[in-house]
Design an enzyme around this catalytic site. Sequence first.
Site, PDB file in Angstrom:
ATOM      1  N   SER A  22       0.842  -1.207   0.000  1.00 34.22           N
ATOM      2  CA  SER A  22       0.000   0.000   0.000  1.00 34.22           C
ATOM      3  C   SER A  22       0.874   1.254   0.000  1.00 34.22           C
ATOM      4  O   SER A  22       0.610   2.212  -0.734  1.00 34.22           O
ATOM      5  CB  SER A  22      -0.885   0.041   1.254  1.00 34.22           C
ATOM      6  N   ARG A  26       1.537   4.360  -3.034  1.00 30.47           N
ATOM      7  CA  ARG A  26       1.446   5.802  -2.744  1.00 30.47           C
ATOM      8  C   ARG A  26       2.760   6.513  -3.019  1.00 30.47           C
ATOM      9  O   ARG A  26       2.767   7.657  -3.464  1.00 30.47           O
ATOM     10  CB  ARG A  26       1.031   6.039  -1.284  1.00 30.47           C
ATOM     11  N   ASP A 313      -6.986  -7.399   5.158  1.00 28.27           N
ATOM     12  CA  ASP A 313      -6.191  -8.268   4.281  1.00 28.27           C
ATOM     13  C   ASP A 313      -5.624  -9.488   5.022  1.00 28.27           C
ATOM     14  O   ASP A 313      -5.145 -10.423   4.392  1.00 28.27           O
ATOM     15  CB  ASP A 313      -5.054  -7.471   3.637  1.00 28.27           C
ATOM     16  N   LYS A 340     -13.048  -8.529  -2.682  1.00 31.06           N
ATOM     17  CA  LYS A 340     -11.589  -8.455  -2.886  1.00 31.06           C
ATOM     18  C   LYS A 340     -11.259  -9.203  -4.182  1.00 31.06           C
ATOM     19  O   LYS A 340     -12.136  -9.409  -5.008  1.00 31.06           O
ATOM     20  CB  LYS A 340     -10.862  -9.031  -1.662  1.00 31.06           C
ATOM     21  N   ARG A 386      -3.961 -13.863  -1.473  1.00 27.45           N
ATOM     22  CA  ARG A 386      -4.039 -14.039  -0.015  1.00 27.45           C
ATOM     23  C   ARG A 386      -4.726 -15.354   0.358  1.00 27.45           C
ATOM     24  O   ARG A 386      -4.389 -15.968   1.368  1.00 27.45           O
ATOM     25  CB  ARG A 386      -4.695 -12.832   0.648  1.00 27.45           C
TER      26      ARG A 386
HETATM   27  C1  S3P Z   1      -5.709  -0.922   0.196  1.00 27.84           C
HETATM   28  C2  S3P Z   1      -6.856  -0.823   0.912  1.00 27.84           C
HETATM   29  C3  S3P Z   1      -7.713  -1.970   1.237  1.00 27.84           C
HETATM   30  C4  S3P Z   1      -6.971  -3.299   1.073  1.00 27.84           C
HETATM   31  C5  S3P Z   1      -6.184  -3.350  -0.199  1.00 27.84           C
HETATM   32  C6  S3P Z   1      -5.181  -2.215  -0.269  1.00 27.84           C
HETATM   33  C7  S3P Z   1      -4.952   0.307  -0.094  1.00 27.84           C
HETATM   34  O1  S3P Z   1      -8.841  -1.930   0.407  1.00 27.84           O
HETATM   35  O2  S3P Z   1      -7.871  -4.373   1.120  1.00 27.84           O
HETATM   36  O3  S3P Z   1      -5.474  -4.576  -0.278  1.00 27.84           O
HETATM   37  O4  S3P Z   1      -3.745   0.211  -0.420  1.00 27.84           O
HETATM   38  O5  S3P Z   1      -5.554   1.380   0.007  1.00 27.84           O
HETATM   39  P1  S3P Z   1     -10.116  -1.025   0.800  1.00 27.84           P
HETATM   40  O6  S3P Z   1      -9.576   0.258   1.226  1.00 27.84           O
HETATM   41  O7  S3P Z   1     -10.933  -0.869  -0.423  1.00 27.84           O
HETATM   42  O8  S3P Z   1     -10.787  -1.802   1.870  1.00 27.84           O
END
Ligand code: S3P
Length: 427
Positions: A22, A26, A313, A340, A386
Amino acid sequence: MKIKIKPVKKIVGDITVPGDKSISHRALMIGSLAMGSTKIEGLYLESDDCNYTAQAFRDMGINIREEGDITIVDGKGLHGLKKPGNPLYVGNSGTSMRILAGILAGQNFESTITGGAGISARPMKRVVEPLSMMGVKIRAKDGEYPPLTIAGGKVRPIIYKNLIASAQIKSAILFAGLYAKGNTRVVEPVKSRDHTERMLKYFGAKIKIEDDRVSVRGGGELKARSLRIPGDISSASFFMIAATLLKGSRVKIRNVSINPTRAGILKVLSMMGSDIRIINKKKGFEPAADIVIKHSRTHGITITKDMMPSIIDELPVIFVLASLSEGITVIEGAGELRVKETDRIASMRNGLKAMGAGFRVKGDNIVIEGIGRLKGADLQSFGDHRTCMALAVAALTAEGDSEIEGAESVSKSFPSFFDMLFKLTSA
Ligand code: S3P
Protein backbone atom coordinates in the site's frame (compact mmCIF):
# COMPACT_ATOMS: atom_id res chain seq x y z
CA MET A 1 0.48 -23.68 -11.49
CA LYS A 2 -0.01 -26.25 -8.75
CA ILE A 3 2.15 -26.30 -5.66
CA LYS A 4 2.56 -29.30 -3.38
CA ILE A 5 2.83 -28.60 0.32
CA LYS A 6 3.97 -31.15 2.84
CA PRO A 7 3.33 -30.66 6.54
CA VAL A 8 6.30 -29.42 8.57
CA LYS A 9 7.19 -29.54 12.26
CA LYS A 10 8.16 -25.92 12.79
CA ILE A 11 9.41 -22.72 11.19
CA VAL A 12 12.51 -21.00 12.52
CA GLY A 13 14.48 -18.01 11.28
CA ASP A 14 15.13 -14.34 10.92
CA ILE A 15 13.55 -12.66 7.89
CA THR A 16 12.79 -9.36 6.26
CA VAL A 17 9.59 -9.27 4.24
CA PRO A 18 9.23 -7.07 1.13
CA GLY A 19 8.21 -3.43 1.41
CA ASP A 20 4.62 -2.52 2.17
CA LYS A 21 2.48 -2.72 -0.97
CA SER A 22 0.00 0.00 0.00
CA ILE A 23 2.79 2.43 0.89
CA SER A 24 4.70 1.50 -2.29
CA HIS A 25 1.71 2.44 -4.49
CA ARG A 26 1.45 5.80 -2.74
CA ALA A 27 5.18 6.48 -2.96
CA LEU A 28 5.04 6.01 -6.74
CA MET A 29 1.94 8.17 -7.06
CA ILE A 30 2.94 10.98 -4.75
CA GLY A 31 6.55 10.92 -6.01
CA SER A 32 5.25 11.37 -9.56
CA LEU A 33 3.07 14.34 -8.53
CA ALA A 34 5.79 16.02 -6.47
CA MET A 35 8.31 18.50 -7.84
CA GLY A 36 11.76 16.96 -8.03
CA SER A 37 13.35 13.55 -7.50
CA THR A 38 11.91 11.37 -4.75
CA LYS A 39 14.28 8.67 -3.48
CA ILE A 40 12.57 5.56 -2.14
CA GLU A 41 14.20 2.76 -0.21
CA GLY A 42 12.32 -0.52 0.14
CA LEU A 43 9.85 0.09 -2.69
CA TYR A 44 8.35 -3.21 -3.72
CA LEU A 45 8.57 -3.08 -7.49
CA GLU A 46 8.76 -6.89 -7.81
CA SER A 47 5.06 -7.27 -7.02
CA ASP A 48 2.76 -7.21 -10.04
CA ASP A 49 0.47 -4.57 -8.52
CA CYS A 50 3.17 -1.99 -7.80
CA ASN A 51 4.64 -2.58 -11.21
CA TYR A 52 1.31 -1.67 -12.83
CA THR A 53 1.22 1.57 -10.89
CA ALA A 54 4.80 2.37 -11.94
CA GLN A 55 4.00 1.58 -15.58
CA ALA A 56 0.91 3.82 -15.52
CA PHE A 57 3.04 6.79 -14.45
CA ARG A 58 5.76 5.92 -16.97
CA ASP A 59 3.00 5.98 -19.59
CA MET A 60 2.23 9.53 -18.44
CA GLY A 61 5.82 10.66 -18.92
CA ILE A 62 7.32 10.01 -15.48
CA ASN A 63 10.82 8.62 -15.26
CA ILE A 64 11.09 5.88 -12.62
CA ARG A 65 14.49 4.26 -12.29
CA GLU A 66 16.33 1.94 -9.94
CA GLU A 67 19.81 2.64 -8.60
CA GLY A 68 20.87 -0.28 -6.44
CA ASP A 69 18.28 -0.60 -3.67
CA ILE A 70 16.88 2.87 -4.28
CA THR A 71 14.04 3.74 -6.64
CA ILE A 72 14.07 7.28 -7.95
CA VAL A 73 10.90 8.92 -9.20
CA ASP A 74 11.50 12.11 -11.16
CA GLY A 75 8.29 13.91 -10.29
CA LYS A 76 6.93 16.68 -12.48
CA GLY A 77 4.48 18.34 -10.13
CA LEU A 78 0.69 18.15 -9.77
CA HIS A 79 0.16 19.32 -13.36
CA GLY A 80 3.13 17.60 -14.99
CA LEU A 81 1.59 14.33 -16.20
CA LYS A 82 1.12 13.94 -19.94
CA LYS A 83 -1.86 12.31 -21.66
CA PRO A 84 -1.07 8.63 -22.15
CA GLY A 85 -1.05 7.30 -25.72
CA ASN A 86 -3.14 4.25 -24.78
CA PRO A 87 -5.47 3.21 -21.97
CA LEU A 88 -3.57 2.76 -18.72
CA TYR A 89 -3.46 -0.95 -17.91
CA VAL A 90 -3.42 -1.93 -14.23
CA GLY A 91 -3.78 -5.74 -14.42
CA ASN A 92 -5.76 -6.91 -11.41
CA SER A 93 -4.76 -4.08 -9.12
CA GLY A 94 -7.91 -2.58 -7.64
CA THR A 95 -5.77 -0.19 -5.56
CA SER A 96 -4.07 1.20 -8.69
CA MET A 97 -7.37 1.61 -10.52
CA ARG A 98 -9.35 3.30 -7.75
CA ILE A 99 -6.67 5.65 -6.52
CA LEU A 100 -5.48 6.56 -10.02
CA ALA A 101 -9.06 7.56 -10.83
CA GLY A 102 -8.76 10.33 -8.22
CA ILE A 103 -5.46 11.53 -9.66
CA LEU A 104 -6.72 11.49 -13.25
CA ALA A 105 -9.75 13.51 -12.15
CA GLY A 106 -7.46 16.52 -11.78
CA GLN A 107 -5.62 16.28 -15.11
CA ASN A 108 -6.51 18.39 -18.11
CA PHE A 109 -6.86 15.38 -20.42
CA GLU A 110 -9.18 12.43 -20.89
CA SER A 111 -7.85 8.99 -20.01
CA THR A 112 -9.04 5.42 -19.58
CA ILE A 113 -7.94 2.90 -16.97
CA THR A 114 -8.43 -0.70 -17.93
CA GLY A 115 -7.39 -4.01 -16.38
CA GLY A 116 -7.30 -7.80 -16.68
CA ALA A 117 -10.12 -10.33 -16.42
CA GLY A 118 -9.70 -10.58 -12.65
CA ILE A 119 -10.65 -6.95 -12.12
CA SER A 120 -13.66 -6.89 -14.45
CA ALA A 121 -16.15 -7.63 -11.65
CA ARG A 122 -14.60 -5.40 -8.96
CA PRO A 123 -16.95 -2.61 -7.82
CA MET A 124 -15.99 0.87 -9.01
CA LYS A 125 -19.18 2.79 -8.22
CA ARG A 126 -17.62 3.48 -4.83
CA VAL A 127 -15.17 5.87 -6.52
CA VAL A 128 -17.34 6.88 -9.48
CA GLU A 129 -19.99 8.31 -7.15
CA PRO A 130 -17.85 10.67 -5.02
CA LEU A 131 -15.76 11.77 -8.00
CA SER A 132 -18.95 12.58 -9.93
CA MET A 133 -20.09 14.63 -6.94
CA MET A 134 -16.83 16.55 -7.33
CA GLY A 135 -17.91 17.49 -10.84
CA VAL A 136 -15.63 14.98 -12.58
CA LYS A 137 -16.91 13.34 -15.77
CA ILE A 138 -16.22 9.69 -15.10
CA ARG A 139 -17.76 6.67 -16.81
CA ALA A 140 -17.66 3.01 -15.80
CA LYS A 141 -19.08 -0.02 -17.59
CA ASP A 142 -22.73 -0.30 -16.47
CA GLY A 143 -21.94 2.53 -14.04
CA GLU A 144 -20.03 0.06 -11.88
CA TYR A 145 -17.24 -1.94 -13.54
CA PRO A 146 -13.89 -1.29 -15.27
CA PRO A 147 -12.78 0.22 -17.58
CA LEU A 148 -13.05 3.75 -16.21
CA THR A 149 -12.92 6.75 -18.53
CA ILE A 150 -12.18 10.06 -16.88
CA ALA A 151 -12.39 13.46 -18.53
CA GLY A 152 -10.21 15.35 -16.06
CA GLY A 153 -10.47 19.04 -15.46
CA LYS A 154 -12.40 21.09 -12.99
CA VAL A 155 -12.79 19.52 -9.57
CA ARG A 156 -15.14 20.79 -6.85
CA PRO A 157 -14.41 20.28 -3.15
CA ILE A 158 -16.88 18.09 -1.23
CA ILE A 159 -17.57 16.74 2.21
CA TYR A 160 -17.99 13.01 1.70
CA LYS A 161 -19.47 10.79 4.36
CA ASN A 162 -18.34 7.35 3.30
CA LEU A 163 -20.48 4.42 4.38
CA ILE A 164 -17.65 1.98 3.66
CA ALA A 165 -14.37 2.23 5.58
CA SER A 166 -12.10 2.04 2.55
CA ALA A 167 -8.68 3.63 2.11
CA GLN A 168 -8.94 3.28 -1.64
CA ILE A 169 -12.09 5.41 -1.78
CA LYS A 170 -10.70 7.91 0.73
CA SER A 171 -7.45 8.18 -1.23
CA ALA A 172 -9.19 8.74 -4.58
CA ILE A 173 -11.18 11.62 -3.05
CA LEU A 174 -8.13 13.14 -1.33
CA PHE A 175 -6.07 13.06 -4.53
CA ALA A 176 -8.90 14.68 -6.48
CA GLY A 177 -9.16 17.19 -3.62
CA LEU A 178 -5.59 18.32 -4.31
CA TYR A 179 -6.94 19.76 -7.55
CA ALA A 180 -10.07 21.41 -6.07
CA LYS A 181 -10.41 25.00 -4.90
CA GLY A 182 -11.08 24.80 -1.17
CA ASN A 183 -11.33 22.01 1.40
CA THR A 184 -12.32 18.45 0.60
CA ARG A 185 -13.20 16.29 3.54
CA VAL A 186 -13.77 12.53 3.93
CA VAL A 187 -15.55 11.15 6.98
CA GLU A 188 -15.37 7.40 7.58
CA PRO A 189 -17.45 5.03 9.74
CA VAL A 190 -14.15 3.65 11.11
CA LYS A 191 -10.76 5.03 10.17
CA SER A 192 -9.23 3.08 7.30
CA ARG A 193 -5.47 2.81 6.63
CA ASP A 194 -4.04 6.31 6.58
CA HIS A 195 -0.96 5.92 4.36
CA THR A 196 -2.17 8.48 1.81
CA GLU A 197 -2.73 11.29 4.28
CA ARG A 198 0.52 10.58 6.15
CA MET A 199 2.53 10.65 2.95
CA LEU A 200 0.76 13.66 1.45
CA LYS A 201 1.50 15.54 4.66
CA TYR A 202 5.15 14.45 4.52
CA PHE A 203 5.35 15.83 0.97
CA GLY A 204 3.90 19.18 2.05
CA ALA A 205 0.18 18.94 1.21
CA LYS A 206 -2.21 20.93 3.37
CA ILE A 207 -3.79 18.04 5.22
CA LYS A 208 -5.72 17.96 8.46
CA ILE A 209 -6.06 14.56 10.11
CA GLU A 210 -8.62 14.01 12.88
CA ASP A 211 -9.80 10.59 14.14
CA ASP A 212 -12.22 9.31 11.53
CA ARG A 213 -12.01 12.35 9.22
CA VAL A 214 -9.39 13.90 7.04
CA SER A 215 -9.42 17.03 4.93
CA VAL A 216 -7.15 18.41 2.24
CA ARG A 217 -6.89 21.94 0.86
CA GLY A 218 -6.44 22.10 -2.90
CA GLY A 219 -3.70 24.03 -4.65
CA GLY A 220 -0.13 24.30 -3.45
CA GLU A 221 2.65 21.98 -4.42
CA LEU A 222 4.10 18.65 -3.32
CA LYS A 223 7.86 18.63 -2.82
CA ALA A 224 10.05 15.57 -3.46
CA ARG A 225 11.28 13.75 -0.35
CA SER A 226 13.36 10.72 0.59
CA LEU A 227 11.60 7.86 2.26
CA ARG A 228 12.14 4.36 3.52
CA ILE A 229 9.25 1.92 3.19
CA PRO A 230 8.95 -0.63 6.01
CA GLY A 231 8.09 -4.31 5.47
CA ASP A 232 4.50 -5.25 4.71
CA ILE A 233 2.62 -6.44 7.80
CA SER A 234 0.11 -8.25 5.56
CA SER A 235 2.96 -10.35 4.12
CA ALA A 236 4.46 -10.81 7.59
CA SER A 237 1.15 -12.11 8.97
CA PHE A 238 1.50 -15.47 7.17
CA PHE A 239 4.77 -16.17 9.00
CA MET A 240 3.41 -14.85 12.30
CA ILE A 241 0.50 -17.26 12.17
CA ALA A 242 2.55 -20.22 10.89
CA ALA A 243 4.96 -19.66 13.82
CA THR A 244 2.09 -19.43 16.30
CA LEU A 245 0.60 -22.70 15.07
CA LEU A 246 3.69 -24.90 14.71
CA LYS A 247 5.24 -26.23 17.96
CA GLY A 248 8.86 -25.18 18.54
CA SER A 249 8.66 -22.29 16.04
CA ARG A 250 10.39 -18.94 16.50
CA VAL A 251 10.52 -16.28 13.83
CA LYS A 252 11.90 -12.75 13.89
CA ILE A 253 10.59 -10.41 11.21
CA ARG A 254 12.58 -7.20 10.86
CA ASN A 255 11.40 -3.70 10.13
CA VAL A 256 7.67 -4.32 9.70
CA SER A 257 5.13 -1.51 9.38
CA ILE A 258 3.14 -1.21 12.62
CA ASN A 259 0.92 1.68 11.54
CA PRO A 260 -2.06 1.37 13.94
CA THR A 261 -4.58 1.60 11.08
CA ARG A 262 -2.97 -1.52 9.56
CA ALA A 263 -1.68 -3.51 12.50
CA GLY A 264 -4.91 -5.01 13.90
CA ILE A 265 -3.33 -8.44 13.40
CA LEU A 266 -1.01 -7.72 16.35
CA LYS A 267 -4.03 -7.06 18.58
CA VAL A 268 -5.87 -10.15 17.32
CA LEU A 269 -2.82 -12.34 17.95
CA SER A 270 -2.42 -11.00 21.50
CA MET A 271 -6.13 -11.42 22.22
CA MET A 272 -5.95 -15.04 21.04
CA GLY A 273 -2.99 -15.79 23.33
CA SER A 274 -0.11 -15.71 20.87
CA ASP A 275 3.47 -15.25 22.14
CA ILE A 276 4.42 -12.07 20.30
CA ARG A 277 6.93 -9.31 21.06
CA ILE A 278 7.27 -5.99 19.30
CA ILE A 279 10.83 -4.68 19.67
CA ASN A 280 13.12 -1.99 18.19
CA LYS A 281 10.25 0.40 17.51
CA LYS A 282 11.16 3.13 15.05
CA LYS A 283 9.27 6.33 14.53
CA GLY A 284 9.13 7.87 11.09
CA PHE A 285 6.51 9.00 8.65
CA GLU A 286 5.37 5.38 9.01
CA PRO A 287 6.18 3.57 12.29
CA ALA A 288 7.99 0.22 12.11
CA ALA A 289 9.38 -2.44 14.46
CA ASP A 290 10.82 -5.94 14.62
CA ILE A 291 8.37 -8.68 15.53
CA VAL A 292 9.40 -11.83 17.36
CA ILE A 293 6.85 -14.60 17.51
CA LYS A 294 6.96 -18.07 19.01
CA HIS A 295 4.57 -20.98 19.07
CA SER A 296 1.82 -20.89 21.64
CA ARG A 297 -1.63 -22.32 22.21
CA THR A 298 -4.39 -19.96 21.14
CA HIS A 299 -8.07 -19.60 21.87
CA GLY A 300 -11.16 -18.26 20.11
CA ILE A 301 -12.29 -14.64 20.47
CA THR A 302 -14.93 -12.28 19.07
CA ILE A 303 -13.57 -9.87 16.50
CA THR A 304 -15.92 -6.92 16.13
CA LYS A 305 -16.80 -4.95 13.01
CA ASP A 306 -14.82 -1.88 14.05
CA MET A 307 -11.64 -3.93 13.76
CA MET A 308 -12.28 -4.95 10.15
CA PRO A 309 -10.39 -2.12 8.36
CA SER A 310 -7.19 -2.79 10.31
CA ILE A 311 -7.22 -6.55 9.55
CA ILE A 312 -9.08 -6.71 6.25
CA ASP A 313 -6.19 -8.27 4.28
CA GLU A 314 -5.14 -10.56 7.14
CA LEU A 315 -8.57 -12.16 7.65
CA PRO A 316 -7.91 -15.18 5.40
CA VAL A 317 -4.95 -16.25 7.53
CA ILE A 318 -6.79 -15.30 10.74
CA PHE A 319 -9.44 -17.85 9.63
CA VAL A 320 -6.67 -20.46 9.57
CA LEU A 321 -5.53 -19.55 13.08
CA ALA A 322 -9.13 -19.61 14.36
CA SER A 323 -9.65 -23.06 12.79
CA LEU A 324 -6.84 -24.41 14.97
CA SER A 325 -7.53 -22.41 18.15
CA GLU A 326 -9.43 -23.74 21.10
CA GLY A 327 -13.12 -22.80 21.18
CA ILE A 328 -15.12 -20.53 18.94
CA THR A 329 -14.02 -17.44 17.04
CA VAL A 330 -16.67 -15.06 15.77
CA ILE A 331 -15.80 -12.47 13.14
CA GLU A 332 -18.44 -9.77 12.77
CA GLY A 333 -19.11 -7.63 9.72
CA ALA A 334 -16.61 -9.12 7.27
CA GLY A 335 -18.74 -8.39 4.16
CA GLU A 336 -16.02 -6.33 2.40
CA LEU A 337 -14.09 -9.59 1.95
CA ARG A 338 -16.60 -10.55 -0.73
CA VAL A 339 -15.32 -7.84 -3.10
CA LYS A 340 -11.59 -8.46 -2.89
CA GLU A 341 -9.61 -10.26 -5.63
CA THR A 342 -12.12 -13.05 -5.14
CA ASP A 343 -14.93 -13.57 -2.63
CA ARG A 344 -12.55 -14.40 0.22
CA ILE A 345 -15.31 -15.68 2.48
CA ALA A 346 -16.25 -18.25 -0.18
CA SER A 347 -12.66 -19.09 -1.16
CA MET A 348 -11.50 -19.65 2.42
CA ARG A 349 -14.65 -21.52 3.35
CA ASN A 350 -14.07 -23.82 0.39
CA GLY A 351 -10.43 -24.54 1.31
CA LEU A 352 -10.81 -24.80 5.06
CA LYS A 353 -13.91 -27.00 4.85
CA ALA A 354 -12.03 -29.35 2.50
CA MET A 355 -9.41 -29.57 5.26
CA GLY A 356 -12.08 -30.44 7.84
CA ALA A 357 -12.47 -27.04 9.57
CA GLY A 358 -15.65 -25.88 11.30
CA PHE A 359 -16.42 -22.77 9.23
CA ARG A 360 -19.92 -21.27 9.14
CA VAL A 361 -21.11 -18.11 7.44
CA LYS A 362 -24.08 -16.18 8.85
CA GLY A 363 -24.71 -13.14 6.66
CA ASP A 364 -21.59 -11.02 7.02
CA ASN A 365 -20.48 -12.86 10.17
CA ILE A 366 -18.25 -15.90 10.30
CA VAL A 367 -18.22 -18.48 13.06
CA ILE A 368 -15.23 -20.80 13.27
CA GLU A 369 -15.06 -23.70 15.67
CA GLY A 370 -11.49 -24.71 16.37
CA ILE A 371 -10.35 -28.31 15.84
CA GLY A 372 -7.14 -30.11 16.81
CA ARG A 373 -5.71 -30.67 13.33
CA LEU A 374 -6.61 -29.95 9.71
CA LYS A 375 -6.14 -32.60 7.06
CA GLY A 376 -4.27 -32.19 3.78
CA ALA A 377 -6.46 -31.63 0.71
CA ASP A 378 -6.59 -30.47 -2.91
CA LEU A 379 -7.08 -26.72 -2.61
CA GLN A 380 -7.88 -23.78 -4.89
CA SER A 381 -6.55 -20.24 -4.70
CA PHE A 382 -9.35 -18.94 -6.96
CA GLY A 383 -6.61 -16.74 -8.44
CA ASP A 384 -6.33 -14.86 -5.15
CA HIS A 385 -2.88 -14.30 -3.62
CA ARG A 386 -4.04 -14.04 -0.01
CA THR A 387 -6.28 -17.12 -0.21
CA CYS A 388 -3.30 -19.00 -1.65
CA MET A 389 -0.83 -17.91 1.06
CA ALA A 390 -3.35 -18.49 3.88
CA LEU A 391 -4.10 -22.00 2.62
CA ALA A 392 -0.37 -22.67 2.32
CA VAL A 393 -0.03 -21.90 6.04
CA ALA A 394 -2.97 -24.21 6.77
CA ALA A 395 -1.36 -26.95 4.65
CA LEU A 396 1.94 -26.72 6.57
CA THR A 397 0.12 -27.59 9.79
CA ALA A 398 -2.07 -30.34 8.32
CA GLU A 399 -1.98 -34.09 8.52
CA GLY A 400 -1.06 -35.29 5.02
CA ASP A 401 0.05 -33.48 1.89
CA SER A 402 -1.90 -30.72 0.13
CA GLU A 403 -1.83 -29.21 -3.32
CA ILE A 404 -2.88 -25.66 -4.14
CA GLU A 405 -4.05 -24.84 -7.63
CA GLY A 406 -3.25 -21.31 -8.84
CA ALA A 407 -0.07 -20.74 -6.81
CA GLU A 408 1.20 -18.19 -9.36
CA SER A 409 -1.33 -15.76 -7.85
CA VAL A 410 1.20 -14.86 -5.11
CA SER A 411 3.12 -12.70 -7.61
CA LYS A 412 0.45 -10.02 -7.12
CA SER A 413 1.84 -9.03 -3.73
CA PHE A 414 4.61 -11.44 -2.72
CA PRO A 415 6.43 -13.27 -5.54
CA SER A 416 9.09 -14.69 -3.18
CA PHE A 417 6.55 -16.03 -0.65
CA PHE A 418 7.12 -19.75 -1.19
CA ASP A 419 10.93 -19.41 -1.32
CA MET A 420 10.91 -17.54 1.96
CA LEU A 421 8.46 -19.96 3.57
CA PHE A 422 10.33 -23.10 2.53
CA LYS A 423 13.64 -21.65 3.77
CA LEU A 424 12.12 -21.34 7.24
CA THR A 425 10.66 -24.83 7.43
CA SER A 426 12.17 -27.92 8.88
CA ALA A 427 10.47 -31.26 8.45
C1 S3P B 1 -5.71 -0.92 0.20
C2 S3P B 1 -6.86 -0.82 0.91
C3 S3P B 1 -7.71 -1.97 1.24
C4 S3P B 1 -6.97 -3.30 1.07
C5 S3P B 1 -6.18 -3.35 -0.20
C6 S3P B 1 -5.18 -2.21 -0.27
C7 S3P B 1 -4.95 0.31 -0.09
O1 S3P B 1 -8.84 -1.93 0.41
O2 S3P B 1 -7.87 -4.37 1.12
O3 S3P B 1 -5.47 -4.58 -0.28
O4 S3P B 1 -3.75 0.21 -0.42
O5 S3P B 1 -5.55 1.38 0.01
P1 S3P B 1 -10.12 -1.02 0.80
O6 S3P B 1 -9.58 0.26 1.23
O7 S3P B 1 -10.93 -0.87 -0.42
O8 S3P B 1 -10.79 -1.80 1.87
